[in-house]
Design an enzyme around this catalytic site. Structure first.
Site, PDB file in Angstrom:
ATOM      1  N   ILE A   1      -3.413   1.927  -3.020  1.00  0.00           N
ATOM      2  CA  ILE A   1      -3.484   2.066  -1.241  1.00  0.00           C
ATOM      3  C   ILE A   1      -4.088   0.785  -0.838  1.00  0.00           C
ATOM      4  O   ILE A   1      -4.792  -0.060  -1.221  1.00  0.00           O
ATOM      5  CB  ILE A   1      -4.527   3.116  -1.189  1.00  0.00           C
ATOM      6  CG1 ILE A   1      -4.140   4.809  -1.827  1.00  0.00           C
ATOM      7  CG2 ILE A   1      -4.537   3.276   0.428  1.00  0.00           C
ATOM      8  CD1 ILE A   1      -5.077   5.713  -1.646  1.00  0.00           C
ATOM      9  N   CYS A   2      -3.372   0.577   0.371  1.00  0.00           N
ATOM     10  CA  CYS A   2      -3.582  -0.611   1.046  1.00  0.00           C
ATOM     11  C   CYS A   2      -3.461  -1.919   0.443  1.00  0.00           C
ATOM     12  O   CYS A   2      -2.290  -2.222   0.024  1.00  0.00           O
ATOM     13  CB  CYS A   2      -5.335  -0.189   1.578  1.00  0.00           C
ATOM     14  SG  CYS A   2      -5.970  -1.386   2.941  1.00  0.00           S
ATOM     15  N   ILE A   3      -4.537  -2.637   0.338  1.00  0.00           N
ATOM     16  CA  ILE A   3      -4.198  -3.905  -0.348  1.00  0.00           C
ATOM     17  C   ILE A   3      -4.255  -3.667  -2.188  1.00  0.00           C
ATOM     18  O   ILE A   3      -3.918  -4.920  -2.642  1.00  0.00           O
ATOM     19  CB  ILE A   3      -5.613  -4.894   0.059  1.00  0.00           C
ATOM     20  CG1 ILE A   3      -5.285  -6.271  -0.271  1.00  0.00           C
ATOM     21  CG2 ILE A   3      -7.104  -4.607  -0.659  1.00  0.00           C
ATOM     22  CD1 ILE A   3      -4.274  -7.042   0.389  1.00  0.00           C
TER      23      ILE A   3
ATOM     24  N   PRO B   1      -2.300  -2.562  -4.167  1.00  0.00           N
ATOM     25  CA  PRO B   1      -0.902  -3.111  -4.814  1.00  0.00           C
ATOM     26  C   PRO B   1      -1.015  -4.615  -5.282  1.00  0.00           C
ATOM     27  O   PRO B   1      -0.553  -4.891  -6.187  1.00  0.00           O
ATOM     28  CB  PRO B   1       0.180  -2.887  -4.026  1.00  0.00           C
ATOM     29  CG  PRO B   1      -0.407  -1.649  -3.058  1.00  0.00           C
ATOM     30  CD  PRO B   1      -1.914  -1.938  -2.902  1.00  0.00           C
TER      31      PRO B   1
ATOM     32  N   THR C   1       1.144   3.009  -0.755  1.00  0.00           N
ATOM     33  CA  THR C   1       1.286   3.341   0.643  1.00  0.00           C
ATOM     34  C   THR C   1       0.492   2.285   1.551  1.00  0.00           C
ATOM     35  O   THR C   1      -0.550   1.756   1.025  1.00  0.00           O
ATOM     36  CB  THR C   1       0.909   4.803   0.991  1.00  0.00           C
ATOM     37  OG1 THR C   1       1.331   5.070   2.132  1.00  0.00           O
ATOM     38  CG2 THR C   1      -0.427   4.857   0.660  1.00  0.00           C
TER      39      THR C   1
END
Length: 226
Positions: free
Chosen positions: A140-142, A144, A198
């Site tokens: 989620i968010c950063i 990845p 996401t």
């Protein structure tokens, strides 16, 4: 489908408490709520290490003190948390990693080193075990960005998103994965690598916007459990 998921164990990897120096609290709690509603057991964990630094979330200024990632993460977990050194890929059916700068400062040093970053050895170990066991991962968010680094170290590549931020998406491509632009309400699914991502607060302007994509991600991760 819900009946199939009873007693499944999903790991939630935290990186502290607060988006400036740890886990993004909204993303963490939304993930926990979605998992609980799905009837799975959530195994919350964090590494037993010092935070890179401590930020006053009221002023945004760095504070002259030291905090421990596991101790701070236990605030979000209400104390029900494990030292991730004690958790292996065999203990879990899936893994979800909320965002927050703790991912880029504590779980890795991406905030300082960019694409040349390194990943905490325990984090690298657990993520690699989950991947090699062909179990799904939600980032989620950063988060990845860290997945791109881990995949790159193994000469692997995955499709993923952090939304549309130009620099971060370029770094993901530099590390060998493929960034795909994505709305906050949507997710990117790499079926082959069993990775779901996401944007959440990389793009979200409100908690409901963050929740829309995260809830879809949790549902998709659970559907990918074999």
């Amino acid at each position: 489908r819900r009946g199939d998921l009873i007693m499944k164990k999903v790991g939630l990897l935290l990186s502290g408490c607060g988006f400036n120096d740890g886990s993004e609290i909204h993303e963490s709690v939304i993930s926990m709520l979605a998992l609980d509603r799905a009837g799975v057991e959530t195994v919350i964990m964090a590494p037993n290490i010092d935070q890179m630094h401590v930020v006053n979330h009221y002023t945004g200024q760095e504070m002259d003190e030291f905090r421990n990632v596991l101790v701070e993460s236990s605030r979000i977990a209400r104390g029900n948390i494990k030292d991730m050194a004690e958790v292996t890929g065999n203990d879990l059916d899936a893994l979800i990693i909320p965002g927050g700068f703790g991912v880029a400062k504590n779980l890795s040093d991406y905030a300082m080193a960019g694409p040349d970053c390194s990943v905490n050895p325990d984090v690298y170990r657990l993520v690699s075990e989950i991947y090699l066991l062909k179990k799904p991962i939600g980032a989620i968010c950063i988060a990845p960005v860290m997945m791109a680094k881990i995949f790159g170290e193994q000469d692997e590549s995955a499709e993923m998103t952090i939304g549309s931020d130009e620099l971060t998406s370029k770094d993901i491509n530099t590390m060998g994965s493929k960034h795909i632009k994505c709305l906050v309400s949507e997710m990117i699914i790499d079926e082959d690598k069993k990775l779901v991502t996401t944007p959440a607060y990389m793009e979200a302007q409100s908690i409901k916007e963050a929740a829309e994509g995260i809830e879809k991600l949790v549902k998709q991760v659970l559907l990918m459990i074999e």
